[in-house]
Enzyme design. Structure first.
Site: not given
Length: 558
Positions: A180-181, A183, A331
């Site tokens: 992901a962005s 991790a 999220d």
């Protein structure tokens, strides 16, 4: 196909202004790095200082590209819309074109700068209150993340855990199973043979975040200076709060345990177990859970899992969080929810990534429950009253449109949408609204409301991909809003005439809502039954036609 690497261990004007903006932003980044105290035990040229200088230089480059993108968009809006009548069709057409061009520039910026810019793009894409050209263009960022070099990841692991990987794991897969962005996740096997998923934060993110947030705040203020009606400070503040909490994996672990406790006894919800001895601020070790993304229709079909049942279960889980628990996973994009086959219900919903969670203010939760009750009954006076409580005043009349797709004067049943006449009237009303109105509305909303709007937007998207009707969402929200208020019906302390009538009135209102919901559910069930019956009839007819075709074919007759 690239071979997977597995570590195994032994058992044991404009241009001039743009230049100035770039210079100011770049110097701010370098100044921040220079004034951040280095480790006094290190030499002036320690690795820590080198890393800070490198981060500062990188910050200048990233900030410069952001400023250039902003300047290009400002110029495009200024010159493309200059002299056009705000009420004209030409203005609306041109505005849509500029929105699309600007959104594409922002997408390129996010892809180039990566990290928090990708996260910010995802954040914007989930907001239904931004122009659709932005949300649709930036939605592609949900699936874009480039894994980090494993050597850098290994350093984060060993520095956080204080041990070499061979002391903790029997094996550790160098190739991430997800990225992901902020991790990436690796699969490992502990010394006691337990399968785990290890979430590792990319190095240097906290320094990068401070520079990027400073840049974003500067850019939002610049936009407001050029276009006073376009104010996005509220969005930057919400993003900063969300991302700050998301960088603390120890807090994320606490959030996941709280949600697990809230759903104790629920056979559909599954939260991975946290291994606290292997969890730190930058590393989170949890139970490995198998399954696929919630919107993977091919996987659901293969496992004979009904997408409609998955959609219904998903909405019920999040409705319970919002209306009953008051603690929300903020999220719910498909990568954070996986479907795992098996169990009493045929499948489980595994909730991952609890970094963005929000505890709702208790009074807000109760007001929000009341809002949905008023939306069910289309009680205009109650909606207006709640609008005052939420601080949005006259804009409360648009709550039914935002949440249920009905106008406040609609005669349509819940989930039926608007008639052509209602759409025409609403279109005329919206023409009178400008960006100043939208900015004022968003600035007035409580932060909890913004979190719910974003979460609701993501849920709507997932439900649509699963092919389920939005009526499922509406009825489920309505039902849980009633559950959320039921605690208010407890006997009041002290038996007084006033308390008696207050309690009686609340109970009557509760029963009324339950009856309305039961009728709506009955209608929905009849519709589903009708669709199922028609589908069955079509299938029988298709089989009959196929059989007749075969019987009448020359080959069969011969």
């Amino acid at each position: 196909m690239k071979a997977r690497s597995l570590l195994k261990f032994p058992a044991g004007g404009t241009r001039k202004n743009t230049f100035y903006l770039i210079t100011i932003t770049g110097l701010a980044g370098l100044t921040y790095q220079a004034t951040t105290p280095a480790n006094p035990n290190n030499s002036p040229f320690s690795n820590d200082l080198v890393e800070k200088i490198r981060a500062g230089v990188n910050g200048v480059a990233r900030s410069s590209l952001a400023v250039y993108t902003l300047t290009s968009n400002v110029v495009d809006y200024k010159y493309s819309l200059h002299g056009l009548n705000l009420d004209s069709d030409e203005y609306r057409s041109k505005l849509s074109e500029v929105h699309l061009r600007s959104a594409r520039r922002v997408l390129k910026l996010c892809e180039a700068n990566k990290g928090f810019y990708v996260k910010a793009g995802q954040f914007i894409a989930a907001m239904r209150q931004v122009p659709k050209e932005y949300s649709s263009t930036l939605s592609s960022l949900q699936n874009k993340a480039v894994p980090c070099n494993f050597e850098a990841i290994k350093k984060v692991l060993t520095s956080n855990l204080g041990k070499d990987l061979s002391e903790v794991f029997l094996s550790f897969d160098e190739e991430p199973i997800a990225a992901a962005s902020i991790a990436q996740v690796h699969r490992g096997i502990l010394k006691d043979h337990q399968n785990v998923a290890v979430k590792v934060q990319y190095p240097g993110l906290e320094q990068q975040m401070r520079i990027d947030i400073t840049t974003m705040s500067f850019l939002s203020k610049s936009i407001a200076w050029v276009f006073p009606e376009y104010r996005f400070d509220w969005m930057v503040l919400e993003f900063e709060k969300a991302i700050s909490s998301e960088l603390d994996f120890a807090q994320e672990a606490k959030n996941s345990e709280r949600i697990s406790k809230n759903f104790k006894g629920n056979s559909i919800v599954k939260i991975p177990h946290v291994f606290w001895d292997l969890t730190r601020r930058q590393v989170l070790t949890m139970q490995f859970c198998s399954g696929n993304k919630v919107d993977d229709l091919k996987f659901l079909k293969k496992c004979e899992i009904d997408p409609g049942k998955v959609a219904k279960a998903l909405v019920e889980v999040f409705a319970e969080m919002i209306f009953v628990h008051g603690f929300l996973h903020g999220d719910p994009h498909p990568g954070n929810i996986i479907v795992s086959p098996g169990g009493r219900n045929g499948f489980s919903l595994v909730l991952l990534d609890h970094g963005i969670c929000r505890e709702l203010d208790e009074q807000f939760r109760l007001n929000y429950c009341e809002l949905w009750n008023a939306l069910i009954l289309l009680d205009a006076n109650k909606i207006a009253d709640l609008g005052e409580r939420f601080g949005v005043g006259k804009y409360a009349r648009y709550f039914p449109v935002i949440f249920t797709g009905r106008t406040i004067d609609s005669k349509s049943a819940l989930g039926r949408g608007m008639t052509l006449e209602e759409k025409k009237i609403l279109k005329q009303e919206l023409k009178a609204l400008n960006m100043e109105d939208i900015s004022s509305f968003m600035e007035s909303l409580p932060p909890d409301f913004i979190t719910i709007l974003r979460t609701d937007g993501l849920l709507r998207s997932v439900i649509s991909k699963l092919g389920a009707s939005q009526q499922i969402r509406l009825l489920t929200y309505a039902k849980y809003s009633v559950y959320g208020l039921s605690s208010k019906l407890n006997p009041l302390s002290g038996v007084t005439e006033k308390n008696f009538f207050s309690s009686f009135k609340a109970t009557v209102g509760f029963i009324r809502l339950r009856l309305v919901l039961e009728v709506l559910y009955l209608l929905s069930w009849i519709q589903d039954l009708g669709r199922s019956f028609l589908s069955r009839i079509r299938k029988i007819l298709a089989e009959a036609i196929h059989l007749l075709t075969r019987v009448s074919s020359p080959a069969v007759l011969m």
